[in-house]
Design a protein around this motif. Structure first.
Motif, PDB file in Angstrom:
ATOM      1  N   MET A 100       0.825  -1.204   0.000  1.00 55.04           N
ATOM      2  CA  MET A 100       0.000   0.000   0.000  1.00 55.04           C
ATOM      3  C   MET A 100       0.860   1.257   0.000  1.00 55.04           C
ATOM      4  SD  MET A 100      -3.158  -0.964  -0.171  1.00 55.04           S
ATOM      5  CE  MET A 100      -4.086   0.482   0.344  1.00 55.04           C
ATOM      6  N   GLU A 101       1.940   1.220   0.747  1.00 56.86           N
ATOM      7  CA  GLU A 101       2.846   2.372   0.798  1.00 56.86           C
ATOM      8  C   GLU A 101       3.489   2.615  -0.564  1.00 56.86           C
ATOM      9  OE1 GLU A 101       5.990   4.126   4.074  1.00 56.86           O
ATOM     10  OE2 GLU A 101       5.853   1.953   3.796  1.00 56.86           O
ATOM     11  N   ASN A 102       3.926   1.534  -1.221  1.00 55.88           N
ATOM     12  CA  ASN A 102       4.525   1.666  -2.554  1.00 55.88           C
ATOM     13  C   ASN A 102       3.511   2.186  -3.565  1.00 55.88           C
ATOM     14  OD1 ASN A 102       6.999   0.717  -1.690  1.00 55.88           O
ATOM     15  ND2 ASN A 102       6.600  -1.405  -2.279  1.00 55.88           N
ATOM     16  N   ALA A 103       2.303   1.659  -3.512  1.00 49.39           N
ATOM     17  CA  ALA A 103       1.268   2.093  -4.446  1.00 49.39           C
ATOM     18  C   ALA A 103       0.930   3.565  -4.242  1.00 49.39           C
ATOM     19  CB  ALA A 103       0.018   1.239  -4.273  1.00 49.39           C
ATOM     20  N   HIS A 104       0.863   3.990  -2.995  1.00 48.89           N
ATOM     21  CA  HIS A 104       0.565   5.399  -2.690  1.00 48.89           C
ATOM     22  C   HIS A 104       1.679   6.309  -3.185  1.00 48.89           C
ATOM     23  CE1 HIS A 104       0.218   9.048  -0.157  1.00 48.89           C
ATOM     24  NE2 HIS A 104      -1.084   8.841  -0.309  1.00 48.89           N
ATOM     25  N   ARG A 105       2.911   5.856  -3.087  1.00 47.20           N
ATOM     26  CA  ARG A 105       4.041   6.644  -3.569  1.00 47.20           C
ATOM     27  C   ARG A 105       3.949   6.835  -5.083  1.00 47.20           C
ATOM     28  NH1 ARG A 105       7.793   3.357  -2.128  1.00 47.20           N
ATOM     29  NH2 ARG A 105       7.765   4.072   0.026  1.00 47.20           N
ATOM     30  N   GLN A 106       3.466   5.825  -5.790  1.00 43.70           N
ATOM     31  CA  GLN A 106       3.388   5.880  -7.249  1.00 43.70           C
ATOM     32  C   GLN A 106       2.164   6.638  -7.739  1.00 43.70           C
ATOM     33  OE1 GLN A 106       3.498   1.755  -8.340  1.00 43.70           O
ATOM     34  NE2 GLN A 106       5.572   1.450  -7.604  1.00 43.70           N
ATOM     35  N   ASN A 107       1.034   6.446  -7.064  1.00 48.28           N
ATOM     36  CA  ASN A 107      -0.209   7.080  -7.518  1.00 48.28           C
ATOM     37  C   ASN A 107      -1.134   7.289  -6.325  1.00 48.28           C
ATOM     38  OD1 ASN A 107      -2.656   7.818  -8.713  1.00 48.28           O
ATOM     39  ND2 ASN A 107      -2.288   6.569 -10.527  1.00 48.28           N
ATOM     40  N   PRO A 108      -0.914   8.368  -5.567  1.00 45.34           N
ATOM     41  CA  PRO A 108      -1.710   8.586  -4.352  1.00 45.34           C
ATOM     42  C   PRO A 108      -3.206   8.721  -4.611  1.00 45.34           C
ATOM     43  CG  PRO A 108      -0.365  10.517  -4.864  1.00 45.34           C
ATOM     44  CD  PRO A 108       0.113   9.411  -5.742  1.00 45.34           C
ATOM     45  N   ASP A 109      -3.580   9.359  -5.721  1.00 47.80           N
ATOM     46  CA  ASP A 109      -5.011   9.540  -6.000  1.00 47.80           C
ATOM     47  C   ASP A 109      -5.708   8.198  -6.180  1.00 47.80           C
ATOM     48  OD1 ASP A 109      -4.705  12.259  -5.870  1.00 47.80           O
ATOM     49  OD2 ASP A 109      -4.554  12.540  -8.037  1.00 47.80           O
ATOM     50  N   TYR A 110      -5.040   7.283  -6.861  1.00 47.95           N
ATOM     51  CA  TYR A 110      -5.614   5.953  -7.086  1.00 47.95           C
ATOM     52  C   TYR A 110      -5.854   5.251  -5.746  1.00 47.95           C
ATOM     53  CZ  TYR A 110      -5.963   1.072  -8.566  1.00 47.95           C
ATOM     54  OH  TYR A 110      -6.387  -0.224  -8.750  1.00 47.95           O
ATOM     55  N   VAL A 111      -4.852   5.258  -4.885  1.00 45.53           N
ATOM     56  CA  VAL A 111      -4.955   4.557  -3.603  1.00 45.53           C
ATOM     57  C   VAL A 111      -6.025   5.188  -2.718  1.00 45.53           C
ATOM     58  CG1 VAL A 111      -3.721   3.967  -1.480  1.00 45.53           C
ATOM     59  CG2 VAL A 111      -2.581   3.741  -3.699  1.00 45.53           C
ATOM     60  N   ILE A 112      -6.025   6.515  -2.637  1.00 45.35           N
ATOM     61  CA  ILE A 112      -7.007   7.204  -1.787  1.00 45.35           C
ATOM     62  C   ILE A 112      -8.425   6.920  -2.270  1.00 45.35           C
ATOM     63  CG2 ILE A 112      -7.849   9.452  -1.033  1.00 45.35           C
ATOM     64  CD1 ILE A 112      -5.210   8.519   0.271  1.00 45.35           C
ATOM     65  N   SER A 113      -8.618   6.908  -3.599  1.00 46.67           N
ATOM     66  CA  SER A 113      -9.970   6.653  -4.125  1.00 46.67           C
ATOM     67  C   SER A 113     -10.458   5.273  -3.714  1.00 46.67           C
ATOM     68  CB  SER A 113      -9.988   6.801  -5.649  1.00 46.67           C
ATOM     69  OG  SER A 113      -9.294   5.739  -6.284  1.00 46.67           O
ATOM     70  N   ARG A 114      -9.555   4.286  -3.714  1.00 47.17           N
ATOM     71  CA  ARG A 114      -9.951   2.933  -3.315  1.00 47.17           C
ATOM     72  C   ARG A 114     -10.236   2.854  -1.827  1.00 47.17           C
ATOM     73  NH1 ARG A 114      -9.940   3.581  -8.496  1.00 47.17           N
ATOM     74  NH2 ARG A 114      -9.999   1.646  -9.680  1.00 47.17           N
ATOM     75  N   LEU A 115      -9.404   3.497  -1.033  1.00 48.55           N
ATOM     76  CA  LEU A 115      -9.627   3.476   0.413  1.00 48.55           C
ATOM     77  C   LEU A 115     -10.921   4.191   0.794  1.00 48.55           C
ATOM     78  CD1 LEU A 115      -5.999   4.159   1.683  1.00 48.55           C
ATOM     79  CD2 LEU A 115      -7.270   2.020   1.897  1.00 48.55           C
ATOM     80  N   ARG A 116     -11.355   5.111  -0.046  1.00 53.60           N
ATOM     81  CA  ARG A 116     -12.614   5.826   0.209  1.00 53.60           C
ATOM     82  C   ARG A 116     -13.817   5.121  -0.415  1.00 53.60           C
ATOM     83  NH1 ARG A 116     -10.248  12.013  -0.461  1.00 53.60           N
ATOM     84  NH2 ARG A 116      -9.562  12.203   1.720  1.00 53.60           N
TER      85      ARG A 116
END
Length: 277
Positions: free
Chosen positions: A229-245
């Motif tokens: 999750m940390e690596n994915a957020h570093r690469q594309n934070p918007d993508y990760v945040i959208s999924r977590l929301r």
């Protein structure tokens, strides 16, 4: 890319238009596989030029539809415009040839992206009926049947795609959809195995981190899930945040709820730093 051309085996109106459509096809397939939006855009422009000469050129319509829906994957800020264009091209192609599996495929992809899941599943299944050995259709149908929680069917489609094209330019996506299919089927060991394969093939794709992280979290392997999750957020934070929301493409609400909960579990205390309650 010769195998990809099987998807575009359509009639054409003239040799000049035909050649332009072939060039557009090469640009779009290579751009899609290499995440090169500029190359896809060049292919789209060439297909549009061909259609100015012959508006009924089925090959040009087919690659225009595919190109627009491909670009929508990489440019969220123009996604709706590109999906509209893909829908228009696919609709015209279907009017010219109701048995064009390309038209049914693009109609299905657009419906999937717009969360019109009943239509998406019907269109993709029809495309598969018309051409059961098209790998792109197989892997997309595996994605949509996973969205419906039809894990066994999804796994069958994904495995067939892998069998047909073990060296496919989009092999990472075949393994990704196999991971998603296994997750939907409740087979976490298989989901983790396939997910690691997709991530190995392309560690820069944040989408490949998600299903693997969720599967690991449900399997109790939280340290590895958190790193993903940390690596994915570093690469594309918007993508990760959208999924977590809560943004997912699952047609079954319970499956979407399960997936988001697993991602949130994987993220752990990182959620506080990312502004996720």
């Amino acid at each position: 890319y010769a195998a990809r051309e099987g998807m575009l085996n359509q009639a054409s109106g003239g040799i000049g238009v035909y050649d332009m459509a072939l060039r557009a096809s090469a640009l779009i397939w290579r751009g899609w596989d290499n995440y090169d939006v500029e190359m896809i855009t060049r292919g789209i422009a060439m297909a549009e030029e061909a259609l100015k000469i012959d508006p009924r050129c089925q090959r040009a319509l087919a690659i225009l539809a595919i190109g627009c829906q491909a670009r929508a994957e990489f440019q969220p800020f123009t996604e709706q415009t590109d999906l509209d264009a893909a829908l228009a091209a696919a609709t015209l192609l279907q009017e010219l040839d109701s048995n064009s599996h390309v038209a049914w495929f693009v109609l299905g992809v657009v419906a999937l992206k717009r969360q019109e899941h009943d239509k998406a599943l019907a269109c993709l299944r029809r495309s598969h009926e018309l051409n059961p050995n098209d790998v792109l259709v197989l892997r997309t149908l595996a994605w949509e049947t996973s969205n419906w929680g039809l894990g066994a069917e999804a796994l069958a489609h994904g495995r067939r795609a892998l069998q047909l094209s073990p060296r496919d330019p989009g092999l990472e996506w075949i393994y990704w959809v196999l991971s998603l299919s296994a997750y939907a089927a409740g087979d976490l060991d298989a989901a983790i195995g396939y997910g690691r394969q997709s991530l190995f093939l392309n560690p820069r794709n944040p989408g490949h981190h998600g299903v693997l992280a969720a599967s690991l979290a449900e399997h109790g392997e939280l340290d590895e899930a958190k790193k993903l999750m940390e690596n994915a957020h570093r690469q594309n934070p918007d993508y990760v945040i959208s999924r977590l929301r809560g943004k997912t493409y699952f047609a079954v609400p319970e499956l979407g709820t399960r997936y988001v909960a697993a991602l949130r579990k994987a993220a752990g205390d990182l959620r506080n730093a990312w502004g996720i309650e």
